[in-house]
Design an enzyme around this catalytic site. Structure first.
Site, mmCIF file in Angstrom:
data_model
loop_
_atom_site.group_PDB
_atom_site.id
_atom_site.type_symbol
_atom_site.label_atom_id
_atom_site.label_comp_id
_atom_site.label_asym_id
_atom_site.label_seq_id
_atom_site.Cartn_x
_atom_site.Cartn_y
_atom_site.Cartn_z
ATOM 1 N N GLY A 15 43.085 39.843 54.563
ATOM 2 C CA GLY A 15 43.850 40.846 54.058
ATOM 3 C C GLY A 15 45.116 39.659 53.791
ATOM 4 O O GLY A 15 45.810 40.001 53.402
ATOM 5 N N LYS A 38 51.171 34.531 42.109
ATOM 6 C CA LYS A 38 49.122 34.088 42.536
ATOM 7 C C LYS A 38 49.487 32.983 41.531
ATOM 8 O O LYS A 38 49.282 32.772 40.172
ATOM 9 C CB LYS A 38 48.651 34.824 41.688
ATOM 10 C CG LYS A 38 46.994 35.084 42.401
ATOM 11 C CD LYS A 38 46.663 34.875 44.233
ATOM 12 C CE LYS A 38 45.953 35.030 44.225
ATOM 13 N NZ LYS A 38 44.822 35.342 45.830
ATOM 14 N N GLY A 114 42.080 31.353 49.436
ATOM 15 C CA GLY A 114 42.025 31.373 50.114
ATOM 16 C C GLY A 114 43.204 31.016 51.732
ATOM 17 O O GLY A 114 43.950 31.008 51.531
ATOM 18 N N ALA A 203 42.385 48.332 59.040
ATOM 19 C CA ALA A 203 41.437 47.499 58.295
ATOM 20 C C ALA A 203 41.455 49.167 57.383
ATOM 21 O O ALA A 203 41.718 50.336 57.730
ATOM 22 C CB ALA A 203 39.686 47.732 58.814
#
Length: 232
Positions: A15, A38, A114, A203
Site C-alpha cells: 500500500g 519515484k 520495496g 483495503a
C-alpha cells in the site's frame, strides 16, 4: 505537512502508492503544492502507467510527477537495472531531484521501491541513503496482519541506526473484517515500532472513485500527516 517526506514500506504490495496518494490528496486539499518522486519504477513496461500515474489519478492531476528510471522486470532496482543493461539510480541523484522539486513545491513525497534497504545500485546505496542526504523524515507503510510487528520493528530500527527520523507508521490496507492478529497489531504496532501509528487505510482504497478517495483520505491519516484520524 511541508518539505520532503520519504515513504518506504516493510515490503512490496502493502500500500505504499495508495498511501502516497492519500498524503498527496490531503495536502492538495489544504491548498499545498505537491510533487511525487519515484526514484525507480520496476516491473512496468515503458508504455504502461506506473506508480506516479496512479498517485496522480487518485490524488489529482495537480500533483507534479517525476520518475528517475524505469525497468521492465519486477525486481530490486539494482538487479533490474543490471539485467536491463541500463544505468543505475544513485542515492545522490534521488536527493538532488527531490531538492529541485522542493524548491518549487510545498511538499515532496519520495516513494521508494520495496523496502528501506533495497539496493539502488552496484555500490549498495538505498532509499535510506537518499533520506540521509536529504535529512528527511521517513514514513513506514506496513502490512496489517501476522508478521508485521517484526518487519516494522526491523525497519524502524534500521532508521534509528542510521540517524534517520521515523515519521510514524501507516497500515497500508486494513481488511474490512480483520482477524485477531490484525486487531492486536493495531494496538501493538506503536510499541513494537517505537513510533506512533499515523494512519490506517482500508483495503481497497485504491479502487475507490478518485473523488471518493480524495474525500475520505483525511479520515485515514492522523493530524501529523494532515488528516483527522487520532494518533495511536
Amino acid at each position: 505537512m511541508h518539505g520532503i517526506l520519504v515513504v518506504t514500506g516493510t515490503g512490496t504490495g502493502i500500500g505504499k502508492t495508495v498511501t502516497t496518494a492519500a498524503l498527496a490528496a490531503v495536502a492538495l486539499g489544504a491548498g499545498r503544492s505537491v510533487a511525487v518522486l519515484k526514484p525507480a519504477q520496476t516491473g512496468v513496461a515503458a508504455e504502461e502507467p506506473g506508480d506516479v500515474a496512479e498517485v496522480r489519478r487518485l490524488a489529482g492531476e495537480a500533483v507534479t510527477g517525476a520518475e528517475l528510471a524505469r525497468f521492465p522486470e519486477p525486481l530490486a532496482p539494482a538487479t533490474a537495472a543490471r539485467r536491463a543493461g541500463r544505468p543505475y539510480v544513485r542515492a545522490e541523484t534521488v536527493a538532488e531531484e527531490a531538492e529541485k522539486l522542493a524548491a518549487r513545491h510545498d511538499l515532496v513525497l519520495v516513494e521508494g521501491a520495496g523496502g528501506l534497504l533495497v539496493r539502488f545500485d552496484d555500490a549498495g546505496t538505498t532509499l535510506a541513503d537518499a533520506a540521509r542526504l536529504l535529512a528527511a523524515p521517513v514514513l513506514v507503510v506496513a502490512a496489517a496482519g501476522l508478521g508485521t510487528l517484526n518487519a516494522t520493528a526491523l525497519t524502524t530500527e534500521a532508521l534509528r541506526s542510521r540517524g534517520l527520523r521515523a515519521a510514524g507508521v501507516v497500515i497500508g490496507a486494513l481488511p474490512a473484517d480483520p482477524d485477531l492478529a490484525t486487531r492486536c497489531n493495531l494496538e501493538d504496532l506503536p510499541e513494537a515500532a517505537g513510533t506512533p501509528l499515523r494512519g490506517v487505510l482500508p483495503a481497497g482504497a485504491g479502487a475507490l472513485r478518485p473523488a471518493d478517495f480524495r474525500a475520505a483520505a483525511g479520515s485515514w491519516l492522523s493530524p501529523e500527516l494532515g488528516g483527522s484520524r487520532p494518533d495511536r
